[in-house]
Design an enzyme around this catalytic site. Structure first.
Site, short mmCIF file in Angstrom:
data_model
loop_
_atom_site.label_atom_id
_atom_site.label_comp_id
_atom_site.label_asym_id
_atom_site.label_seq_id
_atom_site.Cartn_x
_atom_site.Cartn_y
_atom_site.Cartn_z
N HIS A 176 21.00 76.96 51.41
CA HIS A 176 20.61 75.87 52.28
C HIS A 176 19.31 76.28 53.30
CE1 HIS A 176 21.06 72.00 53.91
NE2 HIS A 176 22.51 72.17 54.01
N LYS B 296 24.61 45.75 53.83
CA LYS B 296 23.36 45.01 54.39
C LYS B 296 23.59 43.62 54.50
CE LYS B 296 19.99 48.55 52.51
NZ LYS B 296 18.93 48.69 51.76
N SER B 297 24.13 43.06 53.28
CA SER B 297 24.51 41.54 53.76
C SER B 297 25.11 40.81 54.53
CB SER B 297 25.42 40.90 52.26
OG SER B 297 26.86 41.33 52.27
N SER C 40 23.97 48.57 59.34
CA SER C 40 23.27 49.95 58.54
C SER C 40 24.41 50.53 57.54
CB SER C 40 22.98 50.88 59.69
OG SER C 40 22.76 52.15 59.26
#
Length: 596
Positions: free
Chosen positions: A304, A396-397, A401
């Protein structure tokens, strides 16, 4: 080959927040975590620090550093977050990312897939070198050029990273043994047919599992550094071949885990089942290790320190498209990207096995590493699953977020599991800035606490629950956007501490205060790593965290990974899975019922 980024725009520098703004946000995030006595003391500690000469000196130093460097935080962050960390990379730091799972009818099918993956990954590297990745005007893409050929090198106290971007070979790991395979001959990439022949030549040998040298890379970093010094004295060329390769390809055996397929893939990628299965068929210091299991588990493990999760996920997306196109033999992206380095059958050397000389001391270290890693593997509680009731299209509808919605669901789930609210860490990308990495967002808020209490109170009406939910989600969205703009708090505090150490000044008392320690101590470590393809990332955690949770929010479903420790009797990954499913469904129902 030209270095990547030669035709990319200059990105703005990461800002240094005003000290008073950071302290104000810190107190705002701290308030729901502490009692009244702790709150009073925290205010006093913050006031004393803000008014001190030490604070002024440290802030001035950080601001001067911003003028002098492309990214004032990057070097400090790399060392403090990764290279100074003495914990093992395996299960504590290195994530696993799944590619869409496969079903191999036979060994030839697996090796054909592997050959395509090698060509696709190498093609992607050449696309990076030419500076032709899409969307490179929106995000700093410097991490992409560091993926291939990079290796973390163990050293006492602080590791190092070496980069080998012009390498022309890879390493194939098979039954704990390593084979060097040159991919280029006279600057031409060898073809799929030749690759397949070479892979067959490796896997068709009657090889018994080798001495598990790779298990040494799972050790605590100072311990590994000691062994590494002796190992390289006896095997300098062999170690150099591994460290300088573009990437590893780990051809694994079938896992015997008795779990659902997604969880099985997660276990396979994160730890390989320990030393008795595939956990030794690795070199965890390499940035990129592609894993191809005979059971159809495919993906990669990545170290990482060099890059964050989203660049890896973007690579996975790209590779998936290339490989599908190659498999279908269509007019492909693959052929388009090969116009200068045509992939053809050319004369090449074939694979060569790396032969190691091992002293009795190294063999003893291998046995010790096996025991330590197997103990960690046995202590790992892993759940990977698909939540398929809805995805980001629904969220989203209802004008919310998706990321913030899932974050509040995780907080609600933790409360359901443990009867208290939790400080949750979320990684927020700052890649819109030059050399940007991630900010730490502590997504705990008073608004989230209020929603959790109302959501679990059956007396409250749905209108009140819905309003509280929306406020909690939107508060998280606000804080997330501020963090992504470089105005979070935690990296600023990290910089002030690093400045004190460089100037030989005392570390601010604020950094040692119990309320500050509480504010940076997570109970859940989270990250969203997004792909359109059916992929998922998972990672382990450190013992102070109770859970690690990663998610990929797709249009109609959410892939979710959970990690915890079996030794902690308070936690269970299966229980957290059930709690997250319930929380997501309850939050959806609150919004739907309110709209009816």
């Amino acid at each position: 080959m030209a270095s990547f980024g030669s035709n990319t725009p200059n990105f703005p520098k990461l800002p240094v927040p005003k000290l008073e703004d950071t302290l104000r946000k810190y107190l705002r995030s701290l308030k729901p975590m502490v009692d009244s006595n702790e709150w009073s003391r925290a205010i006093q500690v913050v006031r004393q620090f803000q008014e001190s000469e030490l604070a002024r000196k440290l802030q001035d130093y950080v601001e001067r550093r911003r003028q002098e460097k492309e990214n004032w935080l990057n070097e400090w962050y790399l060392c403090m977050r990764y290279l100074d960390n003495r914990l093992p990379t395996a299960l504590c730091s290195s994530p696993g990312q799944m590619l869409p799972l496969e079903h191999f009818e036979n060994e030839n099918a697996r090796l054909s897939y592997t050959a395509r993956l090698i060509i696709a990954a190498t093609t992607y590297k050449m696309v990076i070198d030419r500076g032709e990745l899409p969307d490179n005007t929106k995000r700093d893409m410097s991490q992409y050029s560091k993926m291939f050929g990079a290796c973390r090198i163990p050293h006492p106290s602080r590791d190092k990273i070496k980069f080998h971007p012009h390498s022309e070979h890879i390493i194939i790991a098979f039954r704990n043994q390593f084979f060097k395979l040159k991919l280029f001959h006279n600057s031409q990439l060898i073809g799929e047919r030749q690759l397949l022949k070479h892979l067959h030549s490796i896997t068709s040998q009657p090889l018994e599992p080798g001495i598990p040298i790779g298990i040494l890379t799972t050790e605590q970093r100072d311990k590994w550094a000691q062994t590494y010094e002796e190992l390289t004295k006896e095997n300098e060329k062999q170690i150099n071949d591994i460290e300088t390769c573009l990437f590893l390809v780990c051809l694994d055996e079938t896992s015997d885990a008795k779990v659902n397929r997604l969880t099985k893939a997660g276990m396979h990628l994160l730890h390989g089942g320990g030393s008795k299965q595939n956990g030794s068929n690795r070199w965890y210091d390499k940035t990129l290790q592609f894993v191809i299991g005979s059971d159809g588990t495919v993906g990669l493990i990545y170290e990482h320190s060099v890059c964050d999760g989203q660049p890896i996920a973007n690579m996975v997306e790209y590779l998936n498209h290339l490989m599908l196109d190659m498999k279908c033999n269509a007019a492909s992206i693959f052929r388009q990207t090969q116009r200068d380095e045509a992939c053809s059958d050319v004369s090449d050397e074939g694979p060569s096995k790396l032969i190691f000389r091992l002293t009795e001391s190294i063999r003893s270290d291998i046995r010790e590493a096996e025991g330590n890693f197997n103990e960690s593997v046995n202590n790992s509680d892993i759940e990977w699953f698909k939540f398929d009731s809805f995805g980001k299209d629904f969220i989203k509808s209802v004008q919310l977020s998706p990321d913030s919605f899932v974050q509040i669901a995780i907080q609600l789930s933790f409360y359901r599991m443990h009867g208290l609210s939790s400080n949750i860490y979320e990684a927020v990308s700052t890649s819109k800035f030059a050399k940007g990495r991630v900010e730490s967002l502590r997504s705990f808020s008073e608004e989230a606490v209020t929603f959790i209490r109302i959501a679990l109170d059956q007396i409250k009406g749905n209108d009140e629950q819905s309003a509280a939910l929306r406020l909690a989600v939107n508060t998280h969205k606000r804080d997330s956007l501020e963090a992504g703009e470089g105005y979070g708090t935690e990296r600023h505090f990290m910089g002030l501490k690093a400045a004190a150490e460089e100037l030989n000044l005392p570390v601010p008392s604020l950094h040692c205060d119990s309320t500050y320690i509480k504010s940076i101590t997570s109970r859940v470590s989270t990250s969203q790593v997004a792909t359109n393809c059916d992929s998922l990332t998972g990672f382990g955690t450190i013992p102070t965290d109770l859970y690690a949770c990663c998610y990929n929010i797709r249009p109609s479903d959410i892939n979710i990974s959970i990690f915890s420790f079996k030794s902690n009797l308070l936690t269970t990954s299966a229980g957290m899975k059930d709690a997250i499913i319930s929380s997501l469904c309850d939050m959806r129902d609150i919004l739907i019922q309110c709209n009816n």
